[in-house]
Design a protein around this motif. Structure first.
Motif, PDB file in Angstrom:
ATOM      1  N   UNK A 154       0.859  -1.236  -0.073  1.00 55.55           N
ATOM      2  CA  UNK A 154       0.065  -0.207   0.034  1.00 55.55           C
ATOM      3  C   UNK A 154       0.899   1.250   0.177  1.00 55.55           C
ATOM      4  N   UNK A 155       0.724   2.123  -1.057  1.00 60.32           N
ATOM      5  CA  UNK A 155       1.800   3.312  -1.251  1.00 60.32           C
ATOM      6  C   UNK A 155       1.578   4.479  -0.363  1.00 60.32           C
ATOM      7  N   UNK A 156       2.358   4.977   0.180  1.00 62.98           N
ATOM      8  CA  UNK A 156       2.188   6.361   0.972  1.00 62.98           C
ATOM      9  C   UNK A 156       2.290   7.315  -0.058  1.00 62.98           C
ATOM     10  N   UNK A 157       2.791   7.030  -1.278  1.00 61.40           N
ATOM     11  CA  UNK A 157       3.165   7.883  -2.314  1.00 61.40           C
ATOM     12  C   UNK A 157       3.883   9.269  -2.142  1.00 61.40           C
ATOM     13  N   UNK A 158       3.780  10.019  -0.883  1.00 61.25           N
ATOM     14  CA  UNK A 158       4.567  11.213  -0.790  1.00 61.25           C
ATOM     15  C   UNK A 158       4.884  11.535   0.460  1.00 61.25           C
ATOM     16  N   UNK A 159       5.760  12.434   0.919  1.00 64.14           N
ATOM     17  CA  UNK A 159       6.034  12.876   2.264  1.00 64.14           C
ATOM     18  C   UNK A 159       4.713  13.508   2.935  1.00 64.14           C
ATOM     19  N   UNK A 160       4.605  13.542   4.537  1.00 66.45           N
ATOM     20  CA  UNK A 160       3.445  13.948   4.960  1.00 66.45           C
ATOM     21  C   UNK A 160       2.925  15.308   4.419  1.00 66.45           C
ATOM     22  N   UNK A 161       3.968  16.342   4.301  1.00 66.59           N
ATOM     23  CA  UNK A 161       3.511  17.560   4.126  1.00 66.59           C
ATOM     24  C   UNK A 161       2.702  17.940   2.891  1.00 66.59           C
ATOM     25  N   UNK A 162       2.989  16.851   1.957  1.00 63.58           N
ATOM     26  CA  UNK A 162       2.538  17.102   0.385  1.00 63.58           C
ATOM     27  C   UNK A 162       1.444  16.000   0.239  1.00 63.58           C
ATOM     28  N   UNK A 163       0.803  15.431   1.137  1.00 66.22           N
ATOM     29  CA  UNK A 163      -0.212  14.494   1.055  1.00 66.22           C
ATOM     30  C   UNK A 163      -1.468  14.945   0.231  1.00 66.22           C
ATOM     31  N   UNK A 197       5.215  -6.761   4.015  1.00 65.28           N
ATOM     32  CA  UNK A 197       4.599  -5.329   3.729  1.00 65.28           C
ATOM     33  C   UNK A 197       5.486  -4.560   2.900  1.00 65.28           C
ATOM     34  N   UNK A 198       4.763  -3.769   2.201  1.00 59.49           N
ATOM     35  CA  UNK A 198       5.723  -2.902   1.250  1.00 59.49           C
ATOM     36  C   UNK A 198       4.837  -1.671   0.974  1.00 59.49           C
ATOM     37  N   UNK A 199       5.821  -0.411   0.576  1.00 59.85           N
ATOM     38  CA  UNK A 199       5.156   0.777   0.349  1.00 59.85           C
ATOM     39  C   UNK A 199       6.212   1.475  -0.672  1.00 59.85           C
ATOM     40  N   UNK A 200       5.592   2.472  -1.418  1.00 59.33           N
ATOM     41  CA  UNK A 200       6.472   3.303  -2.169  1.00 59.33           C
ATOM     42  C   UNK A 200       6.160   4.649  -2.135  1.00 59.33           C
ATOM     43  N   UNK A 201       7.261   5.697  -2.556  1.00 58.99           N
ATOM     44  CA  UNK A 201       7.090   6.815  -2.391  1.00 58.99           C
ATOM     45  C   UNK A 201       7.837   7.628  -4.082  1.00 58.99           C
ATOM     46  N   UNK A 202       7.161   8.617  -4.104  1.00 58.14           N
ATOM     47  CA  UNK A 202       7.388   9.064  -5.369  1.00 58.14           C
ATOM     48  C   UNK A 202       8.492  10.184  -4.961  1.00 58.14           C
ATOM     49  N   UNK A 203       9.271  10.678  -5.955  1.00 58.92           N
ATOM     50  CA  UNK A 203      10.088  11.813  -5.881  1.00 58.92           C
ATOM     51  C   UNK A 203       9.828  12.741  -6.758  1.00 58.92           C
ATOM     52  N   UNK A 204      10.374  14.148  -6.515  1.00 61.19           N
ATOM     53  CA  UNK A 204      10.049  15.213  -7.492  1.00 61.19           C
ATOM     54  C   UNK A 204       8.734  15.802  -7.260  1.00 61.19           C
ATOM     55  N   UNK A 205       8.303  15.754  -6.172  1.00 60.90           N
ATOM     56  CA  UNK A 205       6.709  16.549  -6.186  1.00 60.90           C
ATOM     57  C   UNK A 205       7.073  17.835  -5.122  1.00 60.90           C
ATOM     58  N   UNK A 214      12.643  10.904   6.968  1.00 71.06           N
ATOM     59  CA  UNK A 214      11.570  10.751   8.186  1.00 71.06           C
ATOM     60  C   UNK A 214      10.539   9.878   7.535  1.00 71.06           C
ATOM     61  N   UNK A 215      10.014   9.846   6.267  1.00 69.46           N
ATOM     62  CA  UNK A 215       8.878   9.088   5.551  1.00 69.46           C
ATOM     63  C   UNK A 215       9.499   7.578   5.683  1.00 69.46           C
ATOM     64  N   UNK A 216      10.755   7.490   5.344  1.00 74.42           N
ATOM     65  CA  UNK A 216      11.486   5.886   5.404  1.00 74.42           C
ATOM     66  C   UNK A 216      11.594   5.557   6.735  1.00 74.42           C
ATOM     67  N   UNK A 217      11.662   6.437   7.686  1.00 77.76           N
ATOM     68  CA  UNK A 217      11.834   6.072   9.177  1.00 77.76           C
ATOM     69  C   UNK A 217      10.372   5.642   9.527  1.00 77.76           C
ATOM     70  N   UNK A 218       9.399   6.288   9.244  1.00 73.57           N
ATOM     71  CA  UNK A 218       7.822   5.864   9.516  1.00 73.57           C
ATOM     72  C   UNK A 218       7.515   4.757   8.769  1.00 73.57           C
TER      73      UNK A 218
END
Length: 223
Positions: A154-163, A197-205, A214-218
Motif C-alpha cells: 500500500x503506497x504512501x506516495x509522498x511525504x507527509x507535508x505534500x499528502x 509489507x511494502x510501500x513506495x514513495x514518489x520523488x520530484x513532487x 523521515x518518511x522512510x523511518x516512519x
C-alpha cells in the motif's frame, strides 16, 4: 514505441481476458521495459475492479468517476486464468479505489487472490491495495491480508507535508501506515505465515531530503 513478441503476448492475453492494467490506464512510461522483458520475467500489473477510480489523485492518469461501472463478476476467474497463461512465478495485482461499494471491493479483491492461488499454489502474489478508508476500513485490510497473498503493498506516495497536494483528500499519511501495520498484524500467528509489507514513495513532487528520510523511518516503524 513498445513492442516485441512478449509485449504482444501479454497484451493479447489481457485483452482476451478483458482485463485492465495500471501500466496502460496510468500511462506508465516503463510499460515497454516490463512487458517486453524476456519470457521468464515479462509481466504486467493487473488492475482489478474496473478501469475507473472513485478518487482523483493529482499524479495519476487513471479515469475517475463517482459511480464507475459495476465490477465484472467473472473477473476472479479471468484474472487467474490470464496469470496462469503467462507462466511466471511472481505477479502484482492492484486495483482502483471503489468508494461506491459498501466494502470498497475488499471481498472481491480477496476472491481474486484466492482464485489465482487455487489455480497456481506456487505463484507469489504481491497485491497493491486501496486503504478501504470510509468503506470496510481495517476489516477490509484484514480480509485481503488473509486471502493468500504473499506481499501486502500500500503506497504512501509522498511525504507527509505534500499528502493533500498529491493525493485525494480521502487518503492520508497516518491512514496509509495504519493499513500496513494492520496487514502485518493480521497475519501474525496465522497458518499462512507472516506477510511481507511494502510501500513506495514518489520523488520530484517538491519534497525535501529530510522529509524523505523521515518518511522512510516512519515506514520502517510501520513494519
Amino acid at each position: 514505441m513498445p513492442g516485441g513478441a512478449d509485449f504482444q503476448r501479454l497484451k493479447k492475453g489481457l485483452r482476451s481476458g478483458k482485463l485492465a492494467t495500471v501500466c496502460e490506464e496510468a500511462k506508465c512510461p516503463n510499460i515497454g521495459e516490463c512487458w517486453g522483458s524476456k519470457k521468464e520475467t515479462a509481466t504486467a500489473t493487473i488492475m482489478v475492479m474496473g478501469d475507473t477510480c472513485t478518487r482523483g489523485c493529482r499524479f495519476c492518469n487513471v479515469k475517475t468517476a463517482r459511480n464507475p461501472a459495476p465490477i465484472n463478476p467473472d473477473e476472479a476467474r479471468s484474472t487467474a486464468e490470464t496469470i496462469a497463461s503467462w507462466d511466471v512465478g511472481y505477479v502484482v495485482i492492484t486495483s482502483v479505489d471503489r468508494d461506491d461499494i459498501p466494502d470498497g471491493g475488499a471481498s472481491h479483491f480477496a476472491e481474486v487472490i484466492r482464485t489465482a492461488k487455487r489455480l497456481n499454489p506456487a505463484l507469489l502474489l504481491e497485491c497493491l491495495t486501496p486503504d478501504f478508508n470510509g468503506t470496510s476500513g481495517l476489516a477490509g485490510v484484514h480480509l485481503v491480508a488473509n486471502s493468500g497473498l504473499d506481499v501486502y503493498a500500500h503506497n504512501i506516495e509522498t511525504v507527509q507535508r505534500l499528502q493533500s497536494t498529491v493525493r485525494d483528500r480521502r487518503a492520508g499519511y497516518a491512514e496509509s501506515f495504519r493499513v500496513l501495520e494492520h496487514a502485518r498484524a493480521a497475519r501474525e500467528g496465522h497458518a499462512q505465515g507472516p506477510v511481507v509489507t511494502k510501500t513506495s514513495i514518489m520523488l520530484g513532487c517538491g519534497e525535501e531530503p529530510a522529509e524523505v528520510t523521515q518518511t522512510m523511518r516512519d515506514a520502517l516503524d510501520a513494519g
